[in-house]
Design an enzyme around this catalytic site. Structure first.
Site, PDB file in Angstrom:
ATOM      1  N   CYS A  92       0.849  -1.190   0.000  1.00 45.55           N
ATOM      2  CA  CYS A  92       0.000   0.000   0.000  1.00 45.55           C
ATOM      3  C   CYS A  92       0.887   1.243   0.000  1.00 45.55           C
ATOM      4  CB  CYS A  92      -0.895  -0.031   1.236  1.00 45.55           C
ATOM      5  SG  CYS A  92      -1.858   1.464   1.506  1.00 45.55           S
ATOM      6  N   HIS A  93       0.355   2.332  -0.520  1.00 46.09           N
ATOM      7  CA  HIS A  93       1.083   3.609  -0.542  1.00 46.09           C
ATOM      8  C   HIS A  93       1.554   3.999   0.869  1.00 46.09           C
ATOM      9  CE1 HIS A  93       1.655   7.506  -2.725  1.00 46.09           C
ATOM     10  NE2 HIS A  93       1.823   7.886  -1.483  1.00 46.09           N
ATOM     11  N   THR A  94       0.777   3.615   1.892  1.00 49.29           N
ATOM     12  CA  THR A  94       1.129   4.018   3.260  1.00 49.29           C
ATOM     13  C   THR A  94       2.417   3.329   3.738  1.00 49.29           C
ATOM     14  OG1 THR A  94      -1.223   4.335   3.646  1.00 49.29           O
ATOM     15  CG2 THR A  94       0.181   4.312   5.592  1.00 49.29           C
ATOM     16  N   HIS A 118       0.691  -3.971   5.956  1.00 54.94           N
ATOM     17  CA  HIS A 118      -0.535  -3.979   6.772  1.00 54.94           C
ATOM     18  C   HIS A 118      -1.720  -4.489   5.972  1.00 54.94           C
ATOM     19  CE1 HIS A 118      -0.432  -0.172   4.627  1.00 54.94           C
ATOM     20  NE2 HIS A 118      -1.757  -0.168   4.703  1.00 54.94           N
ATOM     21  N   GLU A 119      -1.425  -5.064   4.781  1.00 50.55           N
ATOM     22  CA  GLU A 119      -2.511  -5.532   3.913  1.00 50.55           C
ATOM     23  C   GLU A 119      -2.206  -6.990   3.583  1.00 50.55           C
ATOM     24  OE1 GLU A 119      -4.182  -2.688   0.693  1.00 50.55           O
ATOM     25  OE2 GLU A 119      -3.022  -4.160  -0.395  1.00 50.55           O
ATOM     26  N   CYS A 152     -12.268  -4.391  19.309  1.00 49.64           N
ATOM     27  CA  CYS A 152     -12.335  -5.161  20.563  1.00 49.64           C
ATOM     28  C   CYS A 152     -13.773  -5.406  21.007  1.00 49.64           C
ATOM     29  CB  CYS A 152     -11.547  -4.454  21.673  1.00 49.64           C
ATOM     30  SG  CYS A 152     -12.383  -3.025  22.402  1.00 49.64           S
ATOM     31  N   CYS A 201     -14.410  -1.321  24.012  1.00 55.56           N
ATOM     32  CA  CYS A 201     -13.892  -0.011  24.423  1.00 55.56           C
ATOM     33  C   CYS A 201     -14.945   1.074  24.135  1.00 55.56           C
ATOM     34  CB  CYS A 201     -12.561   0.301  23.741  1.00 55.56           C
ATOM     35  SG  CYS A 201     -12.689   0.791  22.007  1.00 55.56           S
ATOM     36  N   CYS A 252     -15.501   1.395  20.383  1.00 55.85           N
ATOM     37  CA  CYS A 252     -16.270   0.303  19.762  1.00 55.85           C
ATOM     38  C   CYS A 252     -17.750   0.378  20.148  1.00 55.85           C
ATOM     39  CB  CYS A 252     -15.700  -1.050  20.170  1.00 55.85           C
ATOM     40  SG  CYS A 252     -14.204  -1.502  19.276  1.00 55.85           S
ATOM     41  N   CYS A 264     -11.378   1.743  17.125  1.00 59.44           N
ATOM     42  CA  CYS A 264     -11.100   1.044  18.383  1.00 59.44           C
ATOM     43  C   CYS A 264      -9.756   1.518  18.942  1.00 59.44           C
ATOM     44  CB  CYS A 264     -11.033  -0.465  18.116  1.00 59.44           C
ATOM     45  SG  CYS A 264     -10.522  -1.438  19.542  1.00 59.44           S
ATOM     46  N   ARG A 298      -4.315   0.829  20.365  1.00 61.03           N
ATOM     47  CA  ARG A 298      -3.773   1.885  19.488  1.00 61.03           C
ATOM     48  C   ARG A 298      -2.436   2.448  19.970  1.00 61.03           C
ATOM     49  NH1 ARG A 298      -1.418   4.279  16.630  1.00 61.03           N
ATOM     50  NH2 ARG A 298      -1.950   5.737  14.967  1.00 61.03           N
ATOM     51  N   CYS A 326      -6.729  -3.493   3.330  1.00 60.45           N
ATOM     52  CA  CYS A 326      -6.665  -2.020   3.361  1.00 60.45           C
ATOM     53  C   CYS A 326      -7.393  -1.419   2.163  1.00 60.45           C
ATOM     54  CB  CYS A 326      -5.218  -1.500   3.425  1.00 60.45           C
ATOM     55  SG  CYS A 326      -5.182   0.318   3.536  1.00 60.45           S
ATOM     56  N   ARG A 379      -2.046  -2.486  -7.627  1.00 59.07           N
ATOM     57  CA  ARG A 379      -1.582  -3.226  -6.457  1.00 59.07           C
ATOM     58  C   ARG A 379      -0.557  -4.261  -6.879  1.00 59.07           C
ATOM     59  NH1 ARG A 379      -2.335  -0.145  -3.199  1.00 59.07           N
ATOM     60  NH2 ARG A 379      -3.338  -0.415  -1.195  1.00 59.07           N
TER      61      ARG A 379
HETATM   62  P1  NAD Z   1      -1.518   5.538  -5.297  1.00 61.57           P
HETATM   63  O1  NAD Z   1      -0.144   6.064  -5.375  1.00 61.57           O
HETATM   64  O2  NAD Z   1      -1.852   4.197  -5.856  1.00 61.57           O
HETATM   65  O3  NAD Z   1      -2.527   6.572  -6.024  1.00 61.57           O
HETATM   66  C1  NAD Z   1      -2.465   7.969  -5.915  1.00 61.57           C
HETATM   67  C2  NAD Z   1      -3.010   8.562  -7.224  1.00 61.57           C
HETATM   68  O4  NAD Z   1      -3.099   9.983  -7.060  1.00 61.57           O
HETATM   69  C3  NAD Z   1      -2.091   8.292  -8.418  1.00 61.57           C
HETATM   70  O5  NAD Z   1      -2.847   7.761  -9.487  1.00 61.57           O
HETATM   71  C4  NAD Z   1      -1.541   9.669  -8.761  1.00 61.57           C
HETATM   72  O6  NAD Z   1      -1.299   9.842 -10.139  1.00 61.57           O
HETATM   73  C5  NAD Z   1      -2.657  10.587  -8.256  1.00 61.57           C
HETATM   74  N1  NAD Z   1      -2.232  11.949  -7.949  1.00 61.57           N
HETATM   75  C6  NAD Z   1      -1.117  12.342  -7.302  1.00 61.57           C
HETATM   76  N2  NAD Z   1      -1.083  13.697  -7.199  1.00 61.57           N
HETATM   77  C7  NAD Z   1      -2.221  14.148  -7.782  1.00 61.57           C
HETATM   78  C8  NAD Z   1      -2.755  15.440  -7.995  1.00 61.57           C
HETATM   79  N3  NAD Z   1      -2.127  16.542  -7.577  1.00 61.57           N
HETATM   80  N4  NAD Z   1      -3.940  15.541  -8.615  1.00 61.57           N
HETATM   81  C9  NAD Z   1      -4.593  14.436  -9.054  1.00 61.57           C
HETATM   82  N5  NAD Z   1      -4.124  13.176  -8.885  1.00 61.57           N
HETATM   83  C10 NAD Z   1      -2.953  13.044  -8.267  1.00 61.57           C
HETATM   84  O7  NAD Z   1      -1.921   5.616  -3.772  1.00 61.57           O
HETATM   85  P2  NAD Z   1      -3.123   4.842  -3.034  1.00 61.57           P
HETATM   86  O8  NAD Z   1      -2.658   3.505  -2.590  1.00 61.57           O
HETATM   87  O9  NAD Z   1      -4.354   4.927  -3.863  1.00 61.57           O
HETATM   88  O10 NAD Z   1      -3.287   5.741  -1.721  1.00 61.57           O
HETATM   89  C11 NAD Z   1      -3.806   7.052  -1.808  1.00 61.57           C
HETATM   90  C12 NAD Z   1      -3.701   7.769  -0.491  1.00 61.57           C
HETATM   91  O11 NAD Z   1      -4.562   7.145   0.472  1.00 61.57           O
HETATM   92  C13 NAD Z   1      -2.293   7.715   0.136  1.00 61.57           C
HETATM   93  O12 NAD Z   1      -2.052   8.975   0.741  1.00 61.57           O
HETATM   94  C14 NAD Z   1      -2.432   6.624   1.194  1.00 61.57           C
HETATM   95  O13 NAD Z   1      -1.473   6.784   2.213  1.00 61.57           O
HETATM   96  C15 NAD Z   1      -3.837   6.881   1.670  1.00 61.57           C
HETATM   97  N6  NAD Z   1      -4.536   5.797   2.367  1.00 61.57           N
HETATM   98  C16 NAD Z   1      -5.360   6.136   3.386  1.00 61.57           C
HETATM   99  C17 NAD Z   1      -6.101   5.175   4.048  1.00 61.57           C
HETATM  100  C18 NAD Z   1      -7.032   5.564   5.146  1.00 61.57           C
HETATM  101  O14 NAD Z   1      -7.496   4.666   5.870  1.00 61.57           O
HETATM  102  N7  NAD Z   1      -7.367   6.806   5.330  1.00 61.57           N
HETATM  103  C19 NAD Z   1      -5.962   3.839   3.673  1.00 61.57           C
HETATM  104  C20 NAD Z   1      -5.109   3.522   2.616  1.00 61.57           C
HETATM  105  C21 NAD Z   1      -4.396   4.502   1.972  1.00 61.57           C
HETATM  106  N1  AHE Z   2       1.074   6.352  11.561  1.00 57.87           N
HETATM  107  C1  AHE Z   2      -0.042   5.614  11.103  1.00 57.87           C
HETATM  108  C2  AHE Z   2       0.005   5.447   9.602  1.00 57.87           C
HETATM  109  C3  AHE Z   2      -0.547   6.606   8.923  1.00 57.87           C
HETATM  110  C4  AHE Z   2      -2.071   6.634   8.937  1.00 57.87           C
HETATM  111  O1  AHE Z   2      -2.642   7.695   9.025  1.00 57.87           O
HETATM  112  N2  AHE Z   2      -2.754   5.502   8.832  1.00 57.87           N
HETATM  113  C5  AHE Z   2      -4.157   5.473   8.532  1.00 57.87           C
HETATM  114  C6  AHE Z   2      -4.406   4.328   7.662  1.00 57.87           C
HETATM  115  S1  AHE Z   2      -3.528   4.407   6.171  1.00 57.87           S
HETATM  116  C7  AHE Z   2      -3.648   2.825   5.613  1.00 57.87           C
HETATM  117  O2  AHE Z   2      -3.017   2.703   4.445  1.00 57.87           O
HETATM  118  C8  AHE Z   2      -5.032   5.227   9.750  1.00 57.87           C
HETATM  119  O3  AHE Z   2      -6.029   4.586   9.669  1.00 57.87           O
HETATM  120  N3  AHE Z   2      -4.776   5.731  10.835  1.00 57.87           N
HETATM  121  C9  AHE Z   2      -5.642   5.520  11.948  1.00 57.87           C
HETATM  122  C10 AHE Z   2      -4.864   5.627  13.195  1.00 57.87           C
HETATM  123  O4  AHE Z   2      -5.438   5.379  14.242  1.00 57.87           O
HETATM  124  O5  AHE Z   2      -3.667   5.951  13.076  1.00 57.87           O
HETATM  125  C11 AHE Z   2      -0.080   4.237  11.724  1.00 57.87           C
HETATM  126  O6  AHE Z   2      -1.123   3.628  11.678  1.00 57.87           O
HETATM  127  O7  AHE Z   2       0.967   3.794  12.240  1.00 57.87           O
HETATM  128 ZN    ZN Z   3      -2.980   0.853   3.410  1.00 59.97          ZN
HETATM  129 ZN    ZN Z   4     -12.467  -1.295  20.845  1.00 58.76          ZN
END
Ligand code: NAD
Ligand code: AHE
Ligand code: ZN
Ligand code: ZN
Length: 370
Positions: free
Chosen positions: A40-42, A62-63, A92, A95, A98, A106, A110, A170, A365
């Site tokens: 994953c990108h993260t 994490h995936e 869990c 908590c 949850c 949860c 954490r 993920c 992916r």
């Molecule tokens: P990825 O790299 O596969 O996709 C990102 C896309 O964004 C690419 O296609 C890229 O071309 C495009 N992009 C980049 N800059 C841009 C811009 N300025 N304008 C338009 N498009 C643009 O990444 P991903 O795996 O899809 O992850 C995306 C984001 O989500 C990452 O920041 C990742 O860390 C985050 N993420 C968050 C969670 C969550 O739970 N909140 C979970 C998983 C991933």
């Molecule tokens: N430091 C964080 C990783 C960064 C983050 O914000 N993680 C997101 C998920 S991204 C998945 O690709 C998240 O869900 N965070 C919720 C939380 O409680 O941090 C880490 O998890 O270590």
């Molecule tokens: Zn992820």
């Molecule tokens: Zn919980």
């Protein structure tokens, strides 16, 4: 025991594949053989040093998906042989979080999880010379065997293929969940998805599932168009080809602004555009992208005063042990697609190639099969 793992030794360096020591499961913990893991990108975000919680040395990932090998004392819900998906957002079921239907976050494990440790404050991984190695997001799926808390595992059906359902750990759940659990998008809505990568494509298929009328995809990489259309994108916008400000262009395209917008880029300037492209009076913008340490978002408060909402979602708002098995069922029943998004399958020895492919925008992916 010993297990093979890809270890993040320090920020900015490639992962090193090596044998490491792994202690058995303690109270409330489970030993899992990981069969497949997605990149994953993260993981890249943490490896690059942009994650404020990033710690080293650590075993990232994490995936994943795998099989329970051994359960520690007190574990009741799982047994050896069960098929499982690791959860970086535990569930869990007791908590304060949850018990509140408004959140999936949860908090039971954490704080130790954020420190790279198991709930008792220690790590199960170490180098062969005894140097401790930290866990990551409570999962560490870049190891053939790993130990997790029982509450960080979703039990799933046994006929589902590991090399596909690992993505539900993920990307799939985050994207589809952001639409269904967080936005609760309605039939007939108009939406804009910024970033058509591993997350954005799943937002698109979530919107199609929810019955959206218009699904606009925005990406700088035109190579993402074909796949996005296949998953339900109705309109594509490349910001590099739009003359002038992107916001009025998108507002016009969506006939007054979108009901829902989603940031799946992690870029704070894109997040502002996503908010401002929402419909006046009711539009909601959901931040999914994870921004680098120290980054901040901004807009004029009038954007919110006039009825737009700025929200965020982690793991798509899904409660892992409850919702992940259902999403696996949706995949097995053909309600959602995963296979076309798994663009590359690699051996653990080649895991750094998976990071390179992601950097180059060539993969959706890449999955490592053990
Ligand atoms: P990825 O790299 O596969 O996709 C990102 C896309 O964004 C690419 O296609 C890229 O071309 C495009 N992009 C980049 N800059 C841009 C811009 N300025 N304008 C338009 N498009 C643009 O990444 P991903 O795996 O899809 O992850 C995306 C984001 O989500 C990452 O920041 C990742 O860390 C985050 N993420 C968050 C969670 C969550 O739970 N909140 C979970 C998983 C991933
Ligand atoms: N430091 C964080 C990783 C960064 C983050 O914000 N993680 C997101 C998920 S991204 C998945 O690709 C998240 O869900 N965070 C919720 C939380 O409680 O941090 C880490 O998890 O270590
Ligand atoms: Zn992820
Ligand atoms: Zn919980």
């Amino acid at each position: 025991m010993r297990t093979k793992a890809a270890v993040a030794i320090e920020a900015g360096k490639p992962l090193e594949v090596m044998d490491v020591n792994l202690e058995g499961p303690k109270e409330g913990e489970v030993l899992v053989e990981i069969k497949a893991t997605g990149i994953c990108h993260t993981d890249e975000f943490t490896l690059s040093g942009a994650d404020p919680e990033g710690l080293f040395p650590a075993i990232l990932g994490h995936e994943g998906a795998g099989v329970v090998v051994e359960v520690g004392p007190g574990v009741k819900s799982l047994k050896p042989g069960d098929h499982v998906i690791p959860l970086y957002t535990a569930e869990c079921r007791e908590c304060e979080y949850c018990l509140n239907p408004k959140t999936n976050l949860c908090q039971k494990v954490r704080s130790t999880q954020g420190a790279g440790l198991m709930p008792d404050g220690t790590s199960r991984f170490s180098m062969l010379d005894g140097t401790p190695i930290l866990h990551y997001m409570g999962c560490s799926t870049f190891s053939n065997y790993t130990v997790l808390p029982e509450i960080s595992l979703a039990k799933v059906r046994e006929d589902a293929p590991f090399d596909k359902i690992c993505y539900i750990g993920c990307g799939v759940t985050t994207g589809i969940g952001a639409v269904i659990y967080t936005a609760k998008a309605e039939i007939g809505c108009r939406a804009i998805v910024f970033g058509l990568g591993g997350i954005g494509l799943n937002v698109i298929q979530g919107l199609r599932l929810a019955g959206a009328d218009q699904i606009v995809g925005v990406d700088l990489n035109p190579g993402k168009v074909e796949m996005a259309k296949r998953f339900g994108m109705t309109d594509f916008v490349n910001p590099a080809e739009v003359e002038g400000d992107l916001v009025p262009y998108l507002v016009d395209l969506t006939k007054g602004g979108a009901d829902y917008t989603f940031d799946a880029t992690g870029n704070v300037n894109v997040m502002r555009t996503a908010l401002e492209a929402c419909h006046k009076g009711w539009g909601e913008s959901i931040i999914i992208g994870v921004a680098p340490a120290g980054a901040e978002i901004s807009t004029r408060p009038f954007q919110l005063v006039t009825g737009r909402s700025w929200r965020g979602t982690a793991f798509g708002g899904a409660r892992g042990r409850t919702d992940v098995p259902k999403i696996v069922d949706w995949y097995m029943e053909g309600k959602i697609e995963i296979d076309p998004m798994i663009t590359h399958t690699l051996a653990l020895e080649d895991i750094n190639k998976g990071f390179d492919l992601m950097h180059a925008g060539e993969s959706i992916r890449a999955v490592v099969q053990y």
